[in-house]
Design an enzyme around this catalytic site. Structure first.
Site, short mmCIF file in Angstrom:
data_model
loop_
_atom_site.label_atom_id
_atom_site.label_comp_id
_atom_site.label_asym_id
_atom_site.label_seq_id
_atom_site.Cartn_x
_atom_site.Cartn_y
_atom_site.Cartn_z
N TYR A 32 0.83 -1.20 0.00
CA TYR A 32 0.00 0.00 0.00
C TYR A 32 0.86 1.25 0.00
O TYR A 32 2.07 1.19 0.23
CB TYR A 32 -0.95 0.02 1.20
N ARG A 51 8.47 3.97 -4.43
CA ARG A 51 8.48 2.99 -3.33
C ARG A 51 7.46 1.89 -3.61
O ARG A 51 7.70 0.72 -3.32
CB ARG A 51 8.18 3.69 -1.99
N ARG A 99 -7.67 -20.58 -0.97
CA ARG A 99 -6.57 -20.34 -0.03
C ARG A 99 -5.48 -21.41 -0.08
O ARG A 99 -5.73 -22.57 0.19
CB ARG A 99 -7.14 -20.25 1.40
N HIS A 101 -0.92 -21.18 0.60
CA HIS A 101 0.08 -20.19 0.98
C HIS A 101 0.90 -19.69 -0.22
O HIS A 101 1.14 -18.50 -0.34
CB HIS A 101 1.02 -20.74 2.05
N LYS A 144 6.57 -1.87 2.14
CA LYS A 144 5.33 -1.31 2.70
C LYS A 144 4.19 -2.30 2.47
O LYS A 144 3.40 -2.17 1.53
CB LYS A 144 5.03 0.07 2.08
N GLU A 176 12.16 2.53 14.52
CA GLU A 176 11.26 3.57 13.99
C GLU A 176 9.96 3.56 14.79
O GLU A 176 9.76 2.71 15.66
CB GLU A 176 10.98 3.32 12.51
N LEU A 200 11.07 1.26 7.46
CA LEU A 200 10.51 1.72 6.19
C LEU A 200 11.20 3.04 5.85
O LEU A 200 11.28 3.94 6.71
CB LEU A 200 9.00 1.95 6.33
N1 PDD Z 1 2.86 5.13 7.62
N2 PDD Z 1 7.52 3.81 9.18
C1 PDD Z 1 6.37 3.12 9.20
C2 PDD Z 1 6.33 1.80 9.88
C3 PDD Z 1 5.21 3.67 8.60
O1 PDD Z 1 4.05 2.97 8.61
C4 PDD Z 1 5.28 4.95 7.99
C5 PDD Z 1 4.10 5.59 7.32
C6 PDD Z 1 6.52 5.62 8.00
C7 PDD Z 1 6.68 6.96 7.35
O2 PDD Z 1 6.63 6.86 5.96
P1 PDD Z 1 6.12 8.07 5.05
O3 PDD Z 1 6.94 9.25 5.43
O4 PDD Z 1 6.38 7.61 3.68
O5 PDD Z 1 4.66 8.28 5.37
C8 PDD Z 1 7.61 5.01 8.59
C9 PDD Z 1 1.71 5.54 6.86
C10 PDD Z 1 1.47 6.99 6.84
C11 PDD Z 1 0.51 4.72 7.28
O6 PDD Z 1 0.68 3.53 7.45
O7 PDD Z 1 -0.58 5.27 7.41
#
Ligand code: PDD
Length: 284
Positions: A32, A51, A99, A101, A144, A176, A200
């Site tokens: 996503y 990304r 389903r 895996h 992501k 993070e 991320l």
């Molecule tokens: N989340 N790290 C994680 C684990 C995240 O889920 C996100 C963003 C970031 C920051 O990434 P960016 O600057 O590209 O938004 C770092 C989004 C906003 C979400 O899951 O809603």
């Protein structure tokens, strides 16, 4: 009436249905992006799309359309929902199939998306409280993916403790936030975890690193410890939703004097200027 994106079409919200055997639903097998919208314009669009392409490649999910086509559809979605300051969210799952895996033969990816209002935070300077949470996620946090249970549990811990974010750590090393990247400032230098498989690589993170370089603020991308976090002069998080947000309290400890730091605010102001440029360009 609100509209969603389903594959290549805009549909009224209530027409959006997901197959119960969609692998996103069964396995979290999908990717996503969340993109900020300012005055109807997607912000840092190129970085998000790059990304997305990388996430798809790493998981061997075929994108259902070209990036140009996706971008056009997202623009339509923003327009149809009359979004000024908002957020676009979209996901691509590997698709629906009985389903099992491993990747089923002939499965086709499913794209869904929404655009919602998301006003900017007017109280940003006050800073936020965060809690600490052990980072229990898998070792490909650079992708992501829809699989966010570790992040969800960390954020729930924050929520239950009256905090806005959880800062995750693997043992002694800060990685993070639950949905953000973490920076500290020590002796005038910015320090943040390197962009490897433990975090991320946030699009906002990359933008802030660029702002720092333009403002001649030295940056070190290296791991830092919990001890360094507690001893930091300043701390802040970055994300699409949070932009640049000062962290002023960690569990029961104030960060430095408990107020947003000077370098943090300098970066937040530079971020504002970039947003205001987008807004002015849209008006003219
Ligand atoms: N989340 N790290 C994680 C684990 C995240 O889920 C996100 C963003 C970031 C920051 O990434 P960016 O600057 O590209 O938004 C770092 C989004 C906003 C979400 O899951 O809603």
């Amino acid at each position: 009436m609100s509209f969603i994106l389903y594959q290549n079409q805009l549909l009224p919200r209530e027409k959006g249905k997901v197959d119960m055997e969609d692998r996103g639903y069964q396995f979290g097998d999908g990717i996503y992006e969340a993109i900020r919208v300012y005055s109807g314009q997607m912000f840092l669009l190129e970085g998000h799309m790059k990304r997305l392409v990388r996430s798809a490649r790493e998981l061997r999910i075929k994108l259902p359309c070209s990036i140009e086509n996706l971008t056009d559809n997202l623009k339509q979605l923003i327009k149809r929902n009359a979004i000024g300051d908002g957020m676009v969210y979209f996901q691509i799952t590997r698709g629906a199939a009985p389903r099992k895996h491993y990747f089923p033969d002939g499965v086709s990816p499913v794209l869904t998306g929404s655009a919602t209002l998301f006003p900017r935070d007017k109280h940003r300077e006050e800073g936020i409280k965060v809690v600490l949470a052990e980072d229990i996620r898998w070792l490909r946090c650079d992708i992501k993916t829809l699989n966010l249970l570790g992040n969800v549990l960390a954020k729930q811990k924050a929520h239950e403790n009256g905090a806005e974010e959880a800062i995750q750590h693997r043992g002694d090393i800060v990685t993070e936030g639950a949905s953000s990247n973490v920076f500290i400032v020590r002796g005038g230098k910015l320090i943040t975890h390197p962009a490897d498989h433990y975090i991320l690589n946030g699009i906002t993170r990359l933008f802030v690193l660029d702002l720092a370089s333009k403002l001649n603020i030295p940056v070190v991308e290296r791991t830092f410890t919990l001890e360094e976090l507690f001893a930091a002069d300043e701390a802040f998080i970055t994300s699409t939703g949070n932009e640049v947000k000062p962290v002023t309290q960690i569990d029961d400890h104030p960060v430095s004097d408990g107020k947003a730091g000077e370098i943090t605010l300098k970066l937040a102001e530079a971020f504002d200027r970039a947003v205001n440029r987008v807004k002015r360009a849209t008006l003219s």
